[in-house]
Design a protein around this motif. Structure first.
Motif, PDB file in Angstrom:
ATOM      1  N   HIS A 279       0.695  -1.210  -0.102  1.00 15.07           N
ATOM      2  CA  HIS A 279      -0.030   0.049  -0.053  1.00 15.07           C
ATOM      3  C   HIS A 279       0.904   1.330   0.000  1.00 15.07           C
ATOM      4  CE1 HIS A 279      -3.738  -2.558   0.300  1.00 15.07           C
ATOM      5  NE2 HIS A 279      -3.085  -2.989   1.436  1.00 15.07           N
ATOM      6  N   TYR A 280       2.140   1.363  -0.474  1.00 20.52           N
ATOM      7  CA  TYR A 280       2.813   2.286  -0.465  1.00 20.52           C
ATOM      8  C   TYR A 280       2.835   3.068  -1.579  1.00 20.52           C
ATOM      9  CZ  TYR A 280       7.056   5.232  -1.201  1.00 20.52           C
ATOM     10  OH  TYR A 280       8.225   6.108  -1.209  1.00 20.52           O
ATOM     11  N   HIS A 281       2.819   4.413  -1.829  1.00 22.84           N
ATOM     12  CA  HIS A 281       2.517   5.340  -2.826  1.00 22.84           C
ATOM     13  C   HIS A 281       3.804   5.937  -2.980  1.00 22.84           C
ATOM     14  CE1 HIS A 281      -1.796   4.516  -2.699  1.00 22.84           C
ATOM     15  NE2 HIS A 281      -1.789   4.796  -1.632  1.00 22.84           N
ATOM     16  N   ALA A 282       4.377   6.115  -4.195  1.00 21.38           N
ATOM     17  CA  ALA A 282       5.651   6.349  -4.537  1.00 21.38           C
ATOM     18  C   ALA A 282       6.001   7.753  -4.198  1.00 21.38           C
ATOM     19  CB  ALA A 282       5.677   6.119  -6.136  1.00 21.38           C
ATOM     20  N   HIS A 283       4.999   8.554  -4.179  1.00 24.81           N
ATOM     21  CA  HIS A 283       5.580  10.310  -3.806  1.00 24.81           C
ATOM     22  C   HIS A 283       5.846  10.438  -2.428  1.00 24.81           C
ATOM     23  CE1 HIS A 283       1.328   9.781  -2.640  1.00 24.81           C
ATOM     24  NE2 HIS A 283       1.512  10.981  -1.787  1.00 24.81           N
ATOM     25  N   VAL A 288      11.703   3.123  -1.190  1.00 24.86           N
ATOM     26  CA  VAL A 288      10.596   2.263  -1.085  1.00 24.86           C
ATOM     27  C   VAL A 288      10.612   1.507   0.254  1.00 24.86           C
ATOM     28  CG1 VAL A 288       8.995   0.436  -2.023  1.00 24.86           C
ATOM     29  CG2 VAL A 288      10.090   2.357  -3.622  1.00 24.86           C
ATOM     30  N   THR A 298      10.793  -0.048  -8.393  1.00 25.34           N
ATOM     31  CA  THR A 298       9.774   0.908  -9.152  1.00 25.34           C
ATOM     32  C   THR A 298       8.219   0.581  -8.374  1.00 25.34           C
ATOM     33  OG1 THR A 298       9.425  -0.798 -10.682  1.00 25.34           O
ATOM     34  CG2 THR A 298      10.897   0.997 -11.087  1.00 25.34           C
ATOM     35  N   VAL A 299       7.423   1.668  -8.168  1.00 24.94           N
ATOM     36  CA  VAL A 299       6.199   1.251  -7.837  1.00 24.94           C
ATOM     37  C   VAL A 299       5.285   2.215  -8.207  1.00 24.94           C
ATOM     38  CG1 VAL A 299       4.889   1.725  -5.462  1.00 24.94           C
ATOM     39  CG2 VAL A 299       7.136   0.941  -5.112  1.00 24.94           C
ATOM     40  N   GLU A 300       4.142   1.883  -8.871  1.00 26.58           N
ATOM     41  CA  GLU A 300       3.119   2.421  -9.480  1.00 26.58           C
ATOM     42  C   GLU A 300       3.557   3.139 -10.620  1.00 26.58           C
ATOM     43  OE1 GLU A 300       1.772   5.309  -6.491  1.00 26.58           O
ATOM     44  OE2 GLU A 300       0.135   3.750  -5.744  1.00 26.58           O
ATOM     45  N   GLY A 301       4.512   2.426 -11.275  1.00 23.71           N
ATOM     46  CA  GLY A 301       5.329   2.993 -12.657  1.00 23.71           C
ATOM     47  C   GLY A 301       6.210   4.033 -12.354  1.00 23.71           C
ATOM     48  N   ALA A 302       6.243   4.600 -11.148  1.00 23.96           N
ATOM     49  CA  ALA A 302       7.415   5.609 -10.828  1.00 23.96           C
ATOM     50  C   ALA A 302       8.833   5.157 -11.029  1.00 23.96           C
ATOM     51  CB  ALA A 302       7.250   6.244  -9.532  1.00 23.96           C
TER      52      ALA A 302
END
Length: 364
Positions: A279-283, A288, A298-302
């Protein structure tokens, strides 16, 4: 030469080619690295600095292990090779390794409620060990430091109203989210893990457990780990290790929890440490979160947090520039201690320069 003898020598050469280096009382040394790339790394890590203003990068120790051998080491006074340096939040990853030994003993499961081991969490019965390891307790915690001390949970925990019993102070916080649903970095979560460990292994074993479980098997003999007034290890902040000793933990993690012929940490525990929190959001941060380690994933395409380092790079990180980077694909462990007060030190820059200096010069 007979066919049988030929096969014997082929097998012997194969075993020799894949022989692993492990430190004994001291690290064995590998080939010395020199050249412009190393000079560029040293220029970045050890620049001239005005100590009166505490501005700029100040590296106290930089050490590189390649394939189990020490290939680079430099210190700045007063730090020396035998100095146990304050690791700050690297302590969190050390606690994860200690917990991994207890996990391997079958003393707890990741989905166990922490309440089972720490009754002061009666207001938070759904909180699990995995949630704490992901810094996802859901507790309303403010990880602000000297820049915002009046609202800082961690300053209060370490220095004022919470310092006598840090876990109880943390447990008294209200929830802002359901456990396991949101990442919020929290030194309090780490100290709850430390308090839970006391009952996981039992009060009799607990005072020596980091040593008997982790430090002694790795040959670490000069570690210091401070406790609060209740005798609970301050897992968030107060472990002290030499750079050489911390690198032993890095080598353990680089080799999936194995130390010589002993699987000290279960492979599934190390895999959990190195898996991004779902449930981590890359911003939210510059690395990470995994299971109490930091990942270059990479997370959520970041983009990767450290774009010039391999994706399998993971790290233990601490306040004011403490870092241990583990790069399994390059067979590298890098320990960096420092005292950076102005935010000028950049993980990616040091990793980029270190890889240019070492990855191409030494091959497994």
């Amino acid at each position: 030469m007979s066919k049988g003898m030929s096969l014997f020598f082929i097998l012997l050469l194969s075993l020799t080619a894949h022989a692993e280096n492990w430190p004994a009382e001291q690290w064995s040394t590998g080939p010395t690295v020199t050249g412009p790339a190393l000079q560029a790394l040293e220029n970045y890590a050890f620049p001239p600095r005005d100590e009166a203003t505490r501005q700029g990068i100040r590296t106290d120790a930089l050490l590189v292990i390649h394939d189990g051998q020490l290939i680079y080491e430099r210190y700045a006074a007063p730090t020396r090779a035998d100095t146990p340096h304050l690791t700050w939040s690297i302590s969190k990853s050390l606690m994860a390794a200690v917990l991994g030994v207890a996990y391997g003993e079958g003393l707890f499961k990741l989905q166990d409620p922490v309440l089972k081991f720490y009754p002061a969490l009666e207001k938070h019965p759904a909180l699990t060990m995995a949630d704490l390891l992901h810094w996802a307790s859901g507790l309303d915690w403010q990880e602000d430091y000297e820049y915002a001390p009046l609202k800082s949970s961690v300053v209060a925990m370490l220095y004022t109203r919470g310092h006598q019993d840090m876990a109880a102070f943390t447990a008294g916080h209200d929830e802002y989210a359901q456990p396991g649903q949101a990442f919020r970095y929290s030194s309090g979560d780490s100290n709850l893990l430390s308090a839970a460990l006391k009952n996981i292994v039992g009060p009799a074993r607990y005072p020596d457990y980091p040593w008997t479980a982790l430090f002694d098997p790795l040959g670490i003999s000069h570690a210091v780990w401070e406790t609060d007034a209740t005798g609970t290890f301050v897992a968030s902040s107060y472990a002290y290790l030499t750079a050489r000793d911390l690198a032993r933990v890095g080598l353990l993690m680089a080799r999936d929890g194995r130390w010589g012929d002993r699987q000290l940490l279960p492979k599934d525990w190390v895999a959990f440490n190195r898996e991004p929190f779902a449930h981590y959001h890359a911003h939210q941060d510059d690395a990470v979160p995994g299971g109490h380690w930091w990942l270059n994933r990479t997370v959520e395409g970041a983009a990767k947090p450290w774009p010039d380092a391999p994706a399998d790079t993971f790290a233990a990180l601490g306040h004011w520039g403490q870092a241990m980077y583990v790069i399994p694909s390059e067979h590298l462990v890098i320990v960096r201690y420092g005292d950076d007060r102005d935010g000028s030190y950049q993980h990616n820059e040091l990793l980029k320069l270190a890889l240019k200096a070492f990855a191409a010069k030494v091959q497994p």
